[in-house]
Design a protein around this motif. Structure first.
Motif: not given
Length: 534
Positions: A402-416
């Protein structure tokens, strides 16, 4: 199978009924669990730090006004460290225990804080935040597990929901620090709470002592609630071992029940970050400038006020989850976010296309309204709901996913997000409107209600009706048999100082028999009423 008769007593008769602060076991337990809540506060502080610093002109000058990909790298450094650590953290939690994992993470976190505090260059600052993220991953994986597995049954839902809601305490510190002079540097120190009773797998005597100390008023290991919990835990572990003899990440997909769990967990993890909240959580400076707000003081005040508002709503919602129910809160949350974000998109369009000042003024209350609905479900229940539906054997690994999924989506937010806002402006908001519709359909269709169930009964929902019934009956039968045998055994018990004979276990019936002397009447209870009390 013949129907089981309902005994005279129920579990409701044995759970503490008065104010929790009059039960010294619960008081001691909650004081220890408070330390685990600090982990969420630290997470909120560190995660929000760069967001608040972006508002400060001195910070912008020092970093040469970063934007686009450069700003995304600074913002995502902590998550990069967390992403590296997360695959390791569940193995540490399962092997060394939740408390040991929390301690290791705290040491790494302190090292990161020291480096960040003394960092003279941008590169070293980013490196320090990577170390912070690495250590924080150990803490955020183990602390919620301790809360869930140690909390008193009637308080478990609220306390676990308070965990993620406490993120806003740290976020408030970070936001209002931006209103003060100079650059804010975070600090952290913490202590670790008692070991989780489930860390003592195979050591039932020690598990009984921990449950008696913190769940029974007076430390009585023969308390019916203690016996009930031990029996359900032991039976649930045995069922899990039959399904997952060798636990690994593949176990998360090994059975239909586990696949169903992971579908829900990954979905709500993605929804928690891809609902439009990432625009404000990490780039509030860009959002406010998009509606004509350029004053640093005004931006900081709005950001600080929003964090306080979020905390109040999240804690209030966490207090309601056992009354309203998880599924209802998710549906209300997603419905409200869709409406509020749709209106927010309209005001953005009116200001940018028609330059209407009134639209800019309307945007600010709409942001607050949007977060009101977000905080109803996703702030308190992202962690709580995930842990509730995961059985013990795969709980740490499922939570890590779950935390990995959250971090991947956060990474998307932060870059995109910063790139997309610069490229297409308010049109980017329409993408989130469409995604919010998909979220609402999923929540209405698939979210399962877990209100009124023990952890073991909740886990059994996903594994078939028969296992759910077995779990429900096991606790009541074990406690009944234990209380019935207490009087019969009192004449042939060893002394109280012989700790090795305090408990004997019947491996077939999965009951625990305390064999110390006690003048107690024969009582019994049935687990049918556990849902009313937990």
């Amino acid at each position: 199978m013949a129907p089981r008769s309902l005994p005279e007593w129920t579990i409701v008769d044995f759970i503490h009924r008065g104010p929790w602060w009059t039960n010294r076991g619960i008081v001691s337990l909650n004081l220890c669990l408070f330390l685990s809540l600090i982990t969420s506060c630290v997470n909120g502080l560190d995660s929000s730090l760069v967001n608040g610093l972006q508002i400060l002109p001195d910070w912008q000058i020092f970093f040469n006004h970063p934007e686009g990909k450069a700003l995304g790298l600074i913002q995502s450094a902590q998550n990069i460290g967390g992403f590296i650590a997360l695959p390791i953290t569940p193995f540490v939690s399962d092997t060394l225990g939740r408390r040991a994992s929390l301690f290791i993470g705290s040491l790494i976190l302190l090292a990161g804080v020291a480096i960040q505090f003394a960092a003279p260059t941008v590169k070293l600052f980013i490196g320090a935040r990577v170390i912070l993220g690495f250590g924080l991953a150990f803490c955020t994986n183990s602390a919620p597990l301790l809360l869930l597995e140690l909390a008193y049954p009637t308080q478990r839902g609220k306390i676990t929901s308070f965990y993620n809601s406490s993120w806003y305490f740290g976020s408030i510190i970070s936001a209002w620090a931006a209103c003060g002079p100079g650059e804010y540097r975070p600090s952290y120190k913490g202590r670790t709470p008692p070991s989780s009773v489930l860390d003592l797998d195979g050591q039932e005597g020690k598990a009984a002592q921990i449950l008696a100390k913190y769940h029974a008023n007076g430390g009585d290991e023969r308390d019916p609630l203690v016996v009930f919990e031990l029996a359900q835990i032991r039976h649930a572990l045995r069922m899990e071992e039959l399904n997952n003899k060798h636990t690994s990440y593949w176990s998360l997909l090994a059975t239909p029940g586990n696949r169903r769990r992971m579908t829900l967990i990954i979905a709500i993890a993605i929804f928690s970050q891809w609902s439009g909240n990432g625009l404000v959580s990490y780039y509030i400076n860009l959002v406010l400038e998009g509606v004509g707000i350029t004053s640093a003081e005004t931006k900081a005040a709005i950001n600080g006020g929003l964090q306080i508002f979020n905390l109040v709503v999240a804690l209030g919602s966490a207090s309601l989850i056992d009354w309203v129910g998880r599924r209802t809160l998710f549906i209300v949350s997603n419905s409200g976010m869709l409406v509020a974000f749709g209106c927010w998109t309209i005001t953005e369009a009116l200001f940018n296309e028609l330059h209407r000042a009134s639209a800019a003024k309307a945007t600010i209350p709409l942001i607050f309204l949007y977060y009101f609905f977000y905080d109803i479900a996703y702030s308190p229940m992202l962690v709580a709901y995930t842990l509730e539906i995961l059985p013990y054997k795969i709980r740490a690994k499922g939570f890590a996913v779950m935390n990995i999924a959250v971090m991947l989506t956060i990474a998307f937010n932060q870059f995109v997000n910063p790139w997309a806002i610069q490229a297409i402006g308010w049109w980017y908001y329409i993408v989130y409107c469409g995604w919010l519709i998909i979220e609402l359909v999923f929540v209405v269709t698939f979210i399962v209600e877990t209100k009124g169930r023990t952890l073991e009964e909740t886990a059994a929902i996903f594994d078939g009706e028969q296992q759910e019934q077995d779990i429900a009956h096991m606790g009541g039968e074990a406690a009944t048999m234990t209380m019935s045998r207490a009087v019969a055994l009192e004449d042939r018990v060893p002394t109280d100082s012989d700790e090795s004979h305090r408990w004997s276990q019947d491996k077939e019936s999965e009951t625990y028999h305390p064999i110390r002397p006690r003048q107690t009447p024969e009582v019994s209870f049935h687990s049918r009423d556990i849902g009313r009390a937990i």
